[in-house]
Design a protein around this motif. Structure first.
Motif, PDB file in Angstrom:
ATOM      1  N   GLY A 163       0.770  -1.230   0.000  1.00 33.30           N
ATOM      2  CA  GLY A 163       0.000   0.000   0.000  1.00 33.30           C
ATOM      3  C   GLY A 163       0.802   1.281   0.000  1.00 33.30           C
ATOM      4  O   GLY A 163       0.255   2.349   0.294  1.00 33.30           O
ATOM      5  N   ALA A 164       2.076   1.229  -0.366  1.00 28.38           N
ATOM      6  CA  ALA A 164       2.924   2.420  -0.346  1.00 28.38           C
ATOM      7  C   ALA A 164       2.794   3.234  -1.624  1.00 28.38           C
ATOM      8  O   ALA A 164       2.347   2.741  -2.661  1.00 28.38           O
ATOM      9  N   ARG A 165       3.203   4.513  -1.537  1.00 27.42           N
ATOM     10  CA  ARG A 165       3.482   5.300  -2.729  1.00 27.42           C
ATOM     11  C   ARG A 165       4.967   5.133  -3.017  1.00 27.42           C
ATOM     12  O   ARG A 165       5.804   5.404  -2.146  1.00 27.42           O
ATOM     13  N   VAL A 166       5.312   4.689  -4.223  1.00 27.47           N
ATOM     14  CA  VAL A 166       6.686   4.319  -4.536  1.00 27.47           C
ATOM     15  C   VAL A 166       7.284   5.296  -5.544  1.00 27.47           C
ATOM     16  O   VAL A 166       6.695   5.562  -6.598  1.00 27.47           O
ATOM     17  N   ILE A 167       8.453   5.799  -5.194  1.00 31.39           N
ATOM     18  CA  ILE A 167       9.260   6.635  -6.075  1.00 31.39           C
ATOM     19  C   ILE A 167      10.484   5.813  -6.455  1.00 31.39           C
ATOM     20  O   ILE A 167      11.160   5.249  -5.592  1.00 31.39           O
ATOM     21  N   GLY A 168      10.776   5.729  -7.741  1.00 30.24           N
ATOM     22  CA  GLY A 168      11.935   4.973  -8.199  1.00 30.24           C
ATOM     23  C   GLY A 168      12.926   5.857  -8.919  1.00 30.24           C
ATOM     24  O   GLY A 168      12.545   6.863  -9.532  1.00 30.24           O
ATOM     25  N   THR A 169      14.194   5.504  -8.854  1.00 37.52           N
ATOM     26  CA  THR A 169      15.220   6.177  -9.645  1.00 37.52           C
ATOM     27  C   THR A 169      15.779   5.208 -10.671  1.00 37.52           C
ATOM     28  O   THR A 169      15.945   4.003 -10.392  1.00 37.52           O
ATOM     29  N   VAL A 170      16.072   5.733 -11.864  1.00 39.55           N
ATOM     30  CA  VAL A 170      16.600   4.931 -12.975  1.00 39.55           C
ATOM     31  C   VAL A 170      17.558   5.796 -13.784  1.00 39.55           C
ATOM     32  O   VAL A 170      17.649   7.008 -13.579  1.00 39.55           O
ATOM     33  N   SER A 171      18.230   5.176 -14.764  1.00 39.64           N
ATOM     34  CA  SER A 171      19.213   5.904 -15.567  1.00 39.64           C
ATOM     35  C   SER A 171      18.810   6.088 -17.022  1.00 39.64           C
ATOM     36  O   SER A 171      19.448   6.869 -17.733  1.00 39.64           O
ATOM     37  N   TYR A 190      18.653  10.093 -11.638  1.00 36.27           N
ATOM     38  CA  TYR A 190      19.468  10.260 -10.436  1.00 36.27           C
ATOM     39  C   TYR A 190      19.862  11.716 -10.180  1.00 36.27           C
ATOM     40  O   TYR A 190      19.920  12.153  -9.028  1.00 36.27           O
ATOM     41  N   GLU A 191      20.122  12.466 -11.233  1.00 36.67           N
ATOM     42  CA  GLU A 191      20.571  13.835 -11.038  1.00 36.67           C
ATOM     43  C   GLU A 191      19.488  14.660 -10.342  1.00 36.67           C
ATOM     44  O   GLU A 191      18.361  14.772 -10.823  1.00 36.67           O
ATOM     45  N   GLY A 192      19.827  15.204  -9.195  1.00 39.63           N
ATOM     46  CA  GLY A 192      18.887  16.039  -8.465  1.00 39.63           C
ATOM     47  C   GLY A 192      17.728  15.300  -7.834  1.00 39.63           C
ATOM     48  O   GLY A 192      16.720  15.921  -7.471  1.00 39.63           O
ATOM     49  N   PHE A 193      17.874  13.984  -7.626  1.00 41.28           N
ATOM     50  CA  PHE A 193      16.724  13.219  -7.130  1.00 41.28           C
ATOM     51  C   PHE A 193      16.304  13.643  -5.728  1.00 41.28           C
ATOM     52  O   PHE A 193      15.110  13.597  -5.395  1.00 41.28           O
ATOM     53  N   ALA A 194      17.250  14.055  -4.878  1.00 40.64           N
ATOM     54  CA  ALA A 194      16.891  14.402  -3.495  1.00 40.64           C
ATOM     55  C   ALA A 194      15.942  15.598  -3.457  1.00 40.64           C
ATOM     56  O   ALA A 194      14.926  15.582  -2.743  1.00 40.64           O
ATOM     57  N   VAL A 197      12.501  14.504  -4.763  1.00 42.15           N
ATOM     58  CA  VAL A 197      11.749  13.721  -3.773  1.00 42.15           C
ATOM     59  C   VAL A 197      11.162  14.643  -2.712  1.00 42.15           C
ATOM     60  O   VAL A 197       9.998  14.490  -2.299  1.00 42.15           O
ATOM     61  N   ARG A 198      11.924  15.619  -2.265  1.00 39.83           N
ATOM     62  CA  ARG A 198      11.421  16.578  -1.275  1.00 39.83           C
ATOM     63  C   ARG A 198      10.239  17.370  -1.833  1.00 39.83           C
ATOM     64  O   ARG A 198       9.251  17.616  -1.139  1.00 39.83           O
ATOM     65  N   ASP A 199      10.335  17.752  -3.123  1.00 36.78           N
ATOM     66  CA  ASP A 199       9.231  18.483  -3.745  1.00 36.78           C
ATOM     67  C   ASP A 199       7.965  17.621  -3.814  1.00 36.78           C
ATOM     68  O   ASP A 199       6.852  18.116  -3.615  1.00 36.78           O
ATOM     69  N   LEU A 200       8.141  16.336  -4.080  1.00 37.77           N
ATOM     70  CA  LEU A 200       6.995  15.432  -4.199  1.00 37.77           C
ATOM     71  C   LEU A 200       6.323  15.161  -2.859  1.00 37.77           C
ATOM     72  O   LEU A 200       5.097  15.077  -2.773  1.00 37.77           O
ATOM     73  N   THR A 201       7.126  14.991  -1.825  1.00 39.43           N
ATOM     74  CA  THR A 201       6.604  14.491  -0.552  1.00 39.43           C
ATOM     75  C   THR A 201       6.433  15.567   0.512  1.00 39.43           C
ATOM     76  O   THR A 201       5.688  15.361   1.479  1.00 39.43           O
ATOM     77  N   GLY A 202       7.120  16.685   0.375  1.00 42.18           N
ATOM     78  CA  GLY A 202       7.072  17.710   1.405  1.00 42.18           C
ATOM     79  C   GLY A 202       8.020  17.418   2.548  1.00 42.18           C
ATOM     80  O   GLY A 202       9.057  18.068   2.693  1.00 42.18           O
ATOM     81  N   CYS A 223      16.782  12.655   1.567  1.00 44.11           N
ATOM     82  CA  CYS A 223      15.385  12.400   1.190  1.00 44.11           C
ATOM     83  C   CYS A 223      14.503  12.010   2.376  1.00 44.11           C
ATOM     84  O   CYS A 223      13.273  11.979   2.245  1.00 44.11           O
ATOM     85  N   LEU A 224      15.104  11.663   3.490  1.00 45.52           N
ATOM     86  CA  LEU A 224      14.337  11.064   4.575  1.00 45.52           C
ATOM     87  C   LEU A 224      13.598  12.099   5.410  1.00 45.52           C
ATOM     88  O   LEU A 224      14.123  13.175   5.707  1.00 45.52           O
ATOM     89  N   ARG A 225      12.405  11.734   5.824  1.00 46.35           N
ATOM     90  CA  ARG A 225      11.663  12.540   6.792  1.00 46.35           C
ATOM     91  C   ARG A 225      12.238  12.277   8.178  1.00 46.35           C
ATOM     92  O   ARG A 225      12.991  11.313   8.368  1.00 46.35           O
TER      93      ARG A 225
END
Length: 322
Positions: A163-171, A190-194, A197-202, A223-225
């Protein structure tokens, strides 16, 4: 004499030698198995390079599936003709392997042995990461690095099952397509992923599953809360340098773990629980295993080259006799 992949020195893929090797014999408590397929995993490249030292010379590989040919004394659970899979058993890049019966996993009826060989290591690793290291809950935000790799595709699917919302990184675009097909809600480069992710999740994600290592580690922590979990389960891009624990304090009382499958299948009961779940989900169609390529056993060098160059998606197998 059987055929096997032997290393006599550590180094690059060129040290993999496809050669004759004495047949193993089952000791008490062991099974002799004719190998149908061997799983190729990043840990095999670590052993080959000497990052995790082995006594040399040795047969490489730790995962596979096949048919029991003989059982040693004191084995009651299995008999000749049974179909079994395993992981964590040295010497698996071979036509024959002797393995402790306590590590053998029964393969469900109707499941192809090459598919079964692709499941144990990555399947149970994804299971303990999503069910024990951080028990994913409905509504959790989860970041999966290398989301189109063999491990990444399983982590995406298991996190979605929970039941998670999943964010993935790829090349690449192709890898992004595969990650979305597996269920990833958002796929990033990967570039700028952090920052993304912050923009997506708050507030950041609840957990990061990172098998990439040095190249992504700093961004993963960012990226971690608060009180989020960083599960560093591999180091495909290289080892992470020593970490000052105060980084976890300043990040918001973060958790950092470097887990190992062996510690999460330490008992027969836990091993069968995890394997039973994963094999059951594959058999029912709830979990898809992507076997991207099958190589003849003698082409282990080419398989390692492709894996380390990140030219692969999904799982790689070696097939004796192919």
């Amino acid at each position: 004499m059987m055929r096997a992949i032997v290393i006599s020195a550590t180094g690059g893929p060129e040290v993999l030698d496809y050669t004759d090797h004495p047949d193993p014999a089952p000791a008490p408590g062991e099974l002799l198995v004719q190998v149908a397929a061997c799983g190729v995993n990043f840990i095999d490249t670590y052993h080959r390079r000497g990052r995790y030292p082995l006594s040399l010379p040795t047969v490489l590989g730790r995962e596979g599936a096949g048919i029991v040919l003989a059982a040693g004394e004191d084995v009651a659970e299995f008999a000749p003709g049974d179909r079994v899979a395993w992981t964590g058993v040295p010497g698996s890049y071979a036509e024959l392997v002797a393995l402790p019966a306590t590590r053998a996993l029964p393969v469900p009826d109707g499941m192809a042995l090459d598919l079964a060989a692709a499941i144990p290591l990555q399947g149970m690793t994804a299971h303990y990461l999503t069910h024990s290291v951080h028990k994913v809950k409905p509504g959790d935000d989860v970041l999966v690095h290398a989301a189109a790799g063999g491990m990444g595709l399983l982590l995406v699917q298991m996190a979605k099952l929970r039941g998670a919302r999943v964010i993935g990184t790829v090349s690449t675009d192709e890898k992004a397509r595969l990650a979305r097909e597996a269920g990833a809600d958002t796929v990033l480069r990967y570039e700028g992923f952090a920052d993304a992710v912050r923009d997506l999740t708050g507030s950041g994600v609840h957990v990061v599953y990172d098998g990439v290592g040095a190249a992504t580690f700093d961004g993963s922590l960012a990226c971690l809360r608060p009180r989020g979990m960083m599960a560093l389960y591999g180091a495909a891009s290289g080892a992470v340098p020593p970490v000052d624990p105060m980084r976890l304090y300043h990040g918001g009382s973060l958790f950092l773990t470097r887990p190992l499958l062996e510690h999460y299948i330490a008992t027969r009961e836990e091993l069968l629980w995890r394997a039973g779940d994963v094999f059951g989900w594959v058999a029912s169609g709830d979990l898809r295993i992507d076997v991207s390529r099958r190589y003849p056993l003698g082409e282990a060098r080419q398989a390692h080259e492709a894996l380390e160059a990140r030219r692969t998606t999904g799982k790689l197998l070696l097939i004796p006799g192919l």
